[in-house]
Design a protein around this motif. Structure first.
Motif, PDB file in Angstrom:
ATOM      1  N   ARG A   1       0.836  -1.200   0.000  1.00  0.00           N
ATOM      2  CA  ARG A   1       0.000   0.000   0.000  1.00  0.00           C
ATOM      3  C   ARG A   1       0.871   1.250   0.000  1.00  0.00           C
ATOM      4  N   CYS A   2       0.377   2.294  -0.644  1.00  0.00           N
ATOM      5  CA  CYS A   2       1.115   3.563  -0.672  1.00  0.00           C
ATOM      6  C   CYS A   2       1.178   4.144   0.741  1.00  0.00           C
ATOM      7  N   ILE A   3       2.347   4.658   1.133  1.00  0.00           N
ATOM      8  CA  ILE A   3       2.530   5.086   2.518  1.00  0.00           C
ATOM      9  C   ILE A   3       1.961   6.471   2.807  1.00  0.00           C
ATOM     10  N   ALA A   4       1.665   7.276   1.765  1.00  0.00           N
ATOM     11  CA  ALA A   4       1.179   8.634   2.018  1.00  0.00           C
ATOM     12  C   ALA A   4       0.486   9.154   0.768  1.00  0.00           C
ATOM     13  N   ASP A   5      -0.327  10.209   0.959  1.00  0.00           N
ATOM     14  CA  ASP A   5      -0.916  10.875  -0.198  1.00  0.00           C
ATOM     15  C   ASP A   5       0.189  11.427  -1.080  1.00  0.00           C
ATOM     16  N   GLY A   6      -0.012  11.389  -2.384  1.00  0.00           N
ATOM     17  CA  GLY A   6       0.989  11.928  -3.290  1.00  0.00           C
ATOM     18  C   GLY A   6       0.643  11.655  -4.732  1.00  0.00           C
ATOM     19  N   VAL A   7       1.652  11.549  -5.573  1.00  0.00           N
ATOM     20  CA  VAL A   7       1.462  11.223  -6.984  1.00  0.00           C
ATOM     21  C   VAL A   7       2.470  10.148  -7.385  1.00  0.00           C
ATOM     22  N   LEU A   8       2.007   9.190  -8.155  1.00  0.00           N
ATOM     23  CA  LEU A   8       2.899   8.192  -8.725  1.00  0.00           C
ATOM     24  C   LEU A   8       3.592   8.820  -9.929  1.00  0.00           C
ATOM     25  N   ILE A   9       4.916   8.883  -9.901  1.00  0.00           N
ATOM     26  CA  ILE A   9       5.622   9.592 -10.972  1.00  0.00           C
ATOM     27  C   ILE A   9       6.319   8.659 -11.951  1.00  0.00           C
ATOM     28  N   ALA A  10       6.536   7.401 -11.572  1.00  0.00           N
ATOM     29  CA  ALA A  10       7.205   6.473 -12.484  1.00  0.00           C
ATOM     30  C   ALA A  10       6.946   5.047 -12.029  1.00  0.00           C
ATOM     31  N   TYR A  11       6.982   4.140 -13.000  1.00  0.00           N
ATOM     32  CA  TYR A  11       6.869   2.729 -12.655  1.00  0.00           C
ATOM     33  C   TYR A  11       7.439   1.884 -13.783  1.00  0.00           C
ATOM     34  N   ARG A  12       7.684   0.629 -13.467  1.00  0.00           N
ATOM     35  CA  ARG A  12       8.073  -0.362 -14.455  1.00  0.00           C
ATOM     36  C   ARG A  12       7.381  -1.666 -14.074  1.00  0.00           C
ATOM     37  N   ALA A  13       6.748  -2.292 -15.048  1.00  0.00           N
ATOM     38  CA  ALA A  13       6.071  -3.572 -14.817  1.00  0.00           C
ATOM     39  C   ALA A  13       6.657  -4.618 -15.753  1.00  0.00           C
ATOM     40  N   ASN A  14       6.921  -5.781 -15.206  1.00  0.00           N
ATOM     41  CA  ASN A  14       7.391  -6.901 -16.029  1.00  0.00           C
ATOM     42  C   ASN A  14       6.201  -7.646 -16.619  1.00  0.00           C
ATOM     43  N   LYS A  15       6.296  -7.971 -17.907  1.00  0.00           N
ATOM     44  CA  LYS A  15       5.288  -8.865 -18.474  1.00  0.00           C
ATOM     45  C   LYS A  15       5.561 -10.284 -17.977  1.00  0.00           C
ATOM     46  N   THR A  16       6.799 -10.720 -18.104  1.00  0.00           N
ATOM     47  CA  THR A  16       7.272 -11.940 -17.456  1.00  0.00           C
ATOM     48  C   THR A  16       8.579 -11.576 -16.747  1.00  0.00           C
ATOM     49  N   TYR A  17       8.927 -12.322 -15.728  1.00  0.00           N
ATOM     50  CA  TYR A  17      10.136 -12.009 -14.990  1.00  0.00           C
ATOM     51  C   TYR A  17      11.366 -12.297 -15.842  1.00  0.00           C
ATOM     52  N   PRO A  18      12.380 -11.420 -15.796  1.00  0.00           N
ATOM     53  CA  PRO A  18      13.682 -11.778 -16.378  1.00  0.00           C
ATOM     54  C   PRO A  18      14.256 -12.996 -15.652  1.00  0.00           C
ATOM     55  N   LEU A  19      15.136 -13.700 -16.312  1.00  0.00           N
ATOM     56  CA  LEU A  19      15.727 -14.909 -15.736  1.00  0.00           C
ATOM     57  C   LEU A  19      17.244 -14.790 -15.670  1.00  0.00           C
ATOM     58  N   SER A  20      17.798 -15.148 -14.538  1.00  0.00           N
ATOM     59  CA  SER A  20      19.246 -15.355 -14.415  1.00  0.00           C
ATOM     60  C   SER A  20      19.503 -16.843 -14.565  1.00  0.00           C
ATOM     61  N   GLU A  21      20.548 -17.184 -15.293  1.00  0.00           N
ATOM     62  CA  GLU A  21      20.868 -18.597 -15.511  1.00  0.00           C
ATOM     63  C   GLU A  21      22.257 -18.896 -14.963  1.00  0.00           C
ATOM     64  N   ILE A  22      22.314 -19.930 -14.120  1.00  0.00           N
ATOM     65  CA  ILE A  22      23.558 -20.347 -13.481  1.00  0.00           C
ATOM     66  C   ILE A  22      23.776 -21.819 -13.790  1.00  0.00           C
ATOM     67  N   ALA A  23      24.985 -22.145 -14.235  1.00  0.00           N
ATOM     68  CA  ALA A  23      25.301 -23.551 -14.526  1.00  0.00           C
ATOM     69  C   ALA A  23      25.150 -24.379 -13.261  1.00  0.00           C
ATOM     70  N   ALA A  24      24.477 -25.515 -13.393  1.00  0.00           N
ATOM     71  CA  ALA A  24      24.241 -26.399 -12.253  1.00  0.00           C
ATOM     72  C   ALA A  24      25.264 -27.515 -12.243  1.00  0.00           C
ATOM     73  N   THR A  25      25.819 -27.780 -11.075  1.00  0.00           N
ATOM     74  CA  THR A  25      26.799 -28.854 -10.954  1.00  0.00           C
ATOM     75  C   THR A  25      26.154 -30.199 -11.286  1.00  0.00           C
ATOM     76  N   GLY A  26      26.793 -30.951 -12.205  1.00  0.00           N
ATOM     77  CA  GLY A  26      26.314 -32.280 -12.546  1.00  0.00           C
ATOM     78  C   GLY A  26      25.097 -32.288 -13.439  1.00  0.00           C
ATOM     79  N   SER A  27      24.794 -31.161 -14.075  1.00  0.00           N
ATOM     80  CA  SER A  27      23.625 -31.108 -14.947  1.00  0.00           C
ATOM     81  C   SER A  27      23.945 -30.255 -16.165  1.00  0.00           C
ATOM     82  N   GLU A  28      23.413 -30.649 -17.307  1.00  0.00           N
ATOM     83  CA  GLU A  28      23.602 -29.855 -18.513  1.00  0.00           C
ATOM     84  C   GLU A  28      22.676 -28.647 -18.547  1.00  0.00           C
TER      85      GLU A  28
END
Length: 874
Positions: A90-117
């Motif tokens: 919830r917004c903490i106080a009266d004011g104006v929203l001046i900027a935002y960013r919304a993800n359509k889908t989340y970005p993904l970080s990829e890390i090599a897994a030990t013992g897996s391709e």
């Protein structure tokens, strides 16, 4: 019908008064008990405890790994277990929203897994919302600050939680589907409709109003308000309309302000919500939008938001190091520029000079009563004996506090077990003297509890303080490491984090100058050899002094570079770290994340006046705790009369939980603002409102007069009906034809009657019937109220019935506008006769007077019992 437009002369221009900024904590408490409904937090200390018990990382100022951290974390698995996650952030106080960013889908970080391709995929949210707020105190001295909500839920993730509302600031359209198969009717000459012309009818009013046209299948519209499965069209996205009759013509603009059905027909939904792809995965700055008249803080544009409005929900943020799956969290922070130091200095100077003078507060339109109870270190917490005396106890030293304690007086007063009124105060300070039950910590780090007196406490300093003084808040600014650690160099951080074999890696001497200042402000004892460890565990429950150490840290306002700017600066930290560990894929992925999360430069380039990245950080809970809870004190007898949920349940047992919460909050945030500051006024207000709203259950007047004949309806309300005819330029050849028209169009048609009698030329299709706490009525009254309270109720009158805050605030505005407080406070207006005098400005016909008088007697009895009122009014 209830009130009529005021005929009294407008008062002379009054001195400019300050409008206090409304605050709310950024989340709701999960429902408890049988009702299961969520509730607002009212005690900041409760939130501190929750964060300390459930959130081991992500604390304010320092993370547990020795990194700078300018906000707080809330996770689904941690504090989220006690929060209403469906209700979101919830917004903490009266004011104006001046900027935002919304993800359509989340970005993904990829890390090599030990013992897996296959690599391990770790989704993370870059979504955020940024709001700007302005507070003023004293007059002419303003502070602009910003609240930030990071790692918000993606569009794709909302599909997993169908009960969660998407943020209202997201752009959205409604697309007409193939299930909408309305067609134009045959033309007047018998011309058949084109079979291909299918879509969704647009009606002047719902459910059976005049058909304006048909929106084609596949076309998109934008919707404003929704009512009973219908939506009001605010725009056509380049679409044309099929005419209502074949061979006719209709202007697309004719659909604006009219209604379309939003339900199911022909086997499926007639419209589907569509959010444009262009909205996602980029920083959107809203300050180029024109603010509405309702935006009380619209300098520079933006989207108006109010304290407590939905901002978003916790998004995914899976760790790279632990590769845990399904982590949902949010980061919340508050920041401002260097003007905070001058703002605090000027506010404190004003309070020091004017604090005791109630008339000076009144000139600013502010309550003259302190709202905070402060217990200084070294205060002995007394014990209460069986004969109800207060004594120091057998071992006063063990009951002596070792840290500052700060409480909201309103919050303490809500719990009858925490307050005992002193029957014989000496000397008399001019208001009731109370003993309060509080907690603390002694010099040995042991939790203690006991009683303090809020005036002339014999064994320590206990004071009542004003929120505007920002008691115990302190601005700190010094040199610091640009790589966002708490150490003087990145190498010292690497040694500490990696457990290197070096002498005293946690020593105070290894901290950056800024963090030495922070450490010295918090820790007054010890040799500082474990300074880093002490800072990293500030929020942990096993530390002595919890939660008072966390509370002390939350009152430090610290200047530091934002972590959402200059992502390249993190590279020097990684470079130093890899000298010890060697290159790791997690480090590369983390750097990518940091670069993707940054947004500062884009906002600064587009928003005039937005600060550079060197900013002062404010703890969001400390800020809320300082301003959320304002106790209401009777200006005549001095009783604390902030309404409690328990009291409201007594007088309104059938009211919704949401209304009870909103009314309790209004007594804190709004009553004093609108001059409702005596026991008498509160009793009269509640009695009148209970009658007007049918025991706090209905906030819109019913106009369905099916039981009347046309003649009796006209006789009952000729002024309202004739004003509708005049507004619409309608005339009739004889009185009987007028009655026939009334019978045909108004009898038993609530919506048509309301639009006819309480509509406005400026707002066709809407009615301005009685709504809200005291049944605000007539367009001109709605318009004046809209200008005063900052909500567009002159264009969206339904807000006065659907939004509980507006239900209350519109009633309070009417109370002040009709000068009802002066009638209530007049000592000659007692008993039933006083109720009659209050009723007349609300309902000149005195409709329901016996019930109003009965409610007043009942409420007064319960009020006097719960609040020890000293005002005699019966």
């Amino acid at each position: 019908m209830t009130n009529q437009p005021s005929s009294r002369q407008a008062p002379a221009a009054a001195p400019v008064k300050l409008k206090p900024l409304s605050f709310a904590f950024p989340f709701l408490r999960k429902g408890r008990g049988q009702s299961g409904s969520s509730a607002q937090f009212t005690d900041g200390n409760e939130i501190y405890r929750l964060l300390a018990e459930r959130e081991p990382s992500g604390a304010y100022l320092v993370s547990r790994k020795g990194m700078w951290h300018g906000g707080i974390h809330v996770t689904e698995a941690g504090a989220g277990q006690s929060l209403d996650l469906e209700a979101g952030l919830r917004c903490i106080a009266d004011g104006v929203l001046i900027a935002y960013r919304a993800n359509k889908t989340y970005p993904l970080s990829e890390i090599a897994a030990t013992g897996s391709e296959s690599p391990v995929q770790a989704p993370y949210s870059t979504g955020f919302a940024l709001a700007r707020h302005t507070m003023e105190f004293p007059q002419g001295t303003k502070l602009t600050f910003y609240s930030l909500y990071m790692h918000l839920m993606s569009l794709e993730d909302y599909a997993n939680f169908p009960k969660r509302d998407k943020p209202s600031y997201w752009s959205r359209e409604w697309k007409v589907t193939q299930h909408a198969q309305d067609k134009p009717s045959p033309g007047g000459n018998g011309q058949a409709a084109d079979l291909s012309q299918q879509g969704l009818r647009v009606r002047k009013s719902y459910p059976a109003g005049e058909i304006i046209g048909v929106v084609p299948q596949g076309a998109s519209v934008t919707i404003g308000k929704k009512e009973k499965g219908w939506g009001q069209v605010t725009g056509l996205q380049g679409a044309s309309l099929y005419p209502p009759q074949s061979g006719g013509y209709v202007e697309p603009s004719d659909a604006v302000g009219k209604w379309i059905y939003l339900g199911h027909e022909n086997g499926g939904p007639v419209v589907e919500e569509v959010i444009p792809d262009s909205m996602f995965d980029r920083v959107i700055v809203t300050t180029n939008r024109t603010c509405t008249a309702s935006d009380a803080q619209g300098d520079g544009g933006g989207i108006a938001v109010k304290a407590g409005d939905l901002i978003g929900h916790l998004g995914r943020y899976d760790s790279l190091n632990q590769c845990t799956s399904g982590t949902r969290m949010a980061h919340i922070e508050v920041f401002c520029d260097d003007s905070i130091q001058s703002f605090l200095e000027q506010g404190r100077a004003w309070v020091n000079q004017h604090g005791p003078h109630k008339e000076d507060w009144a000139a600013l339109g502010l309550s003259p009563e302190p709202t905070i109870l402060r217990i200084a270190p070294g205060t002995v917490l007394y014990q209460r004996t069986q004969d109800k005396r207060f004594v120091p106890g057998a071992d006063p030293q063990s009951r002596k506090t070792d840290a500052v304690q700060v409480y909201s007086l309103a919050e303490l007063a809500r719990d009858p077990n925490r307050r005992v009124t002193e029957p014989h105060p000496n000397p008399n300070p001019g208001y009731p003297v109370n003993w309060w039950h509080v907690e603390g910590v002694n010099a040995q780090g042991q939790p203690i509890d006991g009683w303090v007196c809020d005036f002339n406490h014999a064994s320590g300093r206990v004071t009542r303080e004003f929120a505007q003084k920002w008691i115990d808040f302190e601005c700190l600014s010094d040199d610091h490491d640009p790589a966002h650690t708490i150490f003087a160099t990145t190498r010292k951080w690497v040694d500490y984090a990696g457990g290197a074999e070096v002498a005293e890696p946690a020593s105070r001497s290894n901290l950056s100058p800024l963090m030495v200042t922070v450490y010295d402000a918090l820790f007054k004892k010890g040799d500082g050899k474990q300074a880093a460890d002490e800072l990293c565990t500030l929020a942990q429950t096993e530390r002595g002094g919890y939660p008072w150490l966390m509370q002390a840290a939350s009152r430090l306002i610290v200047r530091h570079e934002s972590e959402w700017a200059n992502p390249s600066k993190w590279k020097q930290l990684v470079t130093e770290l890899e000298k010890q560990t060697g290159a790791k894929p997690q480090h590369e992925e983390e750097q990518k994340r940091i670069e993707t999360l940054a947004w500062w430069d884009e906002v600064k380039a587009a928003v005039p006046g937005f600060p550079g990245p060197e900013i002062f950080h404010i703890h969001p809970i400390a800020l809320g705790s300082n301003f959320v809870n304002k106790n209401l004190v009777c200006k005549q007898c001095g009783a604390i009369i902030t309404l409690t949920s328990d009291f409201l349940r007594k007088i309104a047992p059938d009211a919704s939980s949401d209304f009870v919460v909103a009314m309790a909050r209004a007594s804190v945030d709004l009553f004093s603002q609108y001059g409702v500051n005596t026991c008498r006024q509160v009793k009269h207000l509640l009695a009148q409102a209970k009658h007007e709203t049918k025991r706090f259950k209905e906030f819109r007047e019913s106009l369905n007069y099916v039981s009347y004949t046309g003649q009796s309806l006209y006789n009952m309300a000729p002024t309202a009906i004739n004003s509708g005819f005049a507004r619409k330029n309608m005339t009739f050849p004889t009185p009987s034809t007028k009655i026939v028209w009334i019978q045909k169009h108004l009898i038993a048609n609530d919506a048509a009657y309301g639009e006819h009698c309480f509509g406005a030329k400026e707002q066709p299709g809407k009615d301005f019937r009685g709504r809200g706490l005291l049944h605000l009525t007539h367009y001109e009254t709605y318009k004046r109220c809209a200008q005063a309270i900052g909500y567009p109720i002159d264009r969206q009158p339904e807000l006065v019935e659907n939004n509980h805050r507006i239900v209350n605030e519109s009633g309070l505005w009417f109370w002040r506008d009709r000068a009802l407080g002066a009638i209530a406070d007049n000592p000659t207006n007692l008993g039933d006769e006083g109720v009659k005098k209050i009723t007349h400005p609300i309902n000149p016909g005195l409709k329901g007077l016996p019930e109003r008088q009965q409610f007043k007697r009942e409420i007064s009895a319960m009020f006097n019992q719960d609040f020890s009122s000293g005002c005699t009014d019966d």
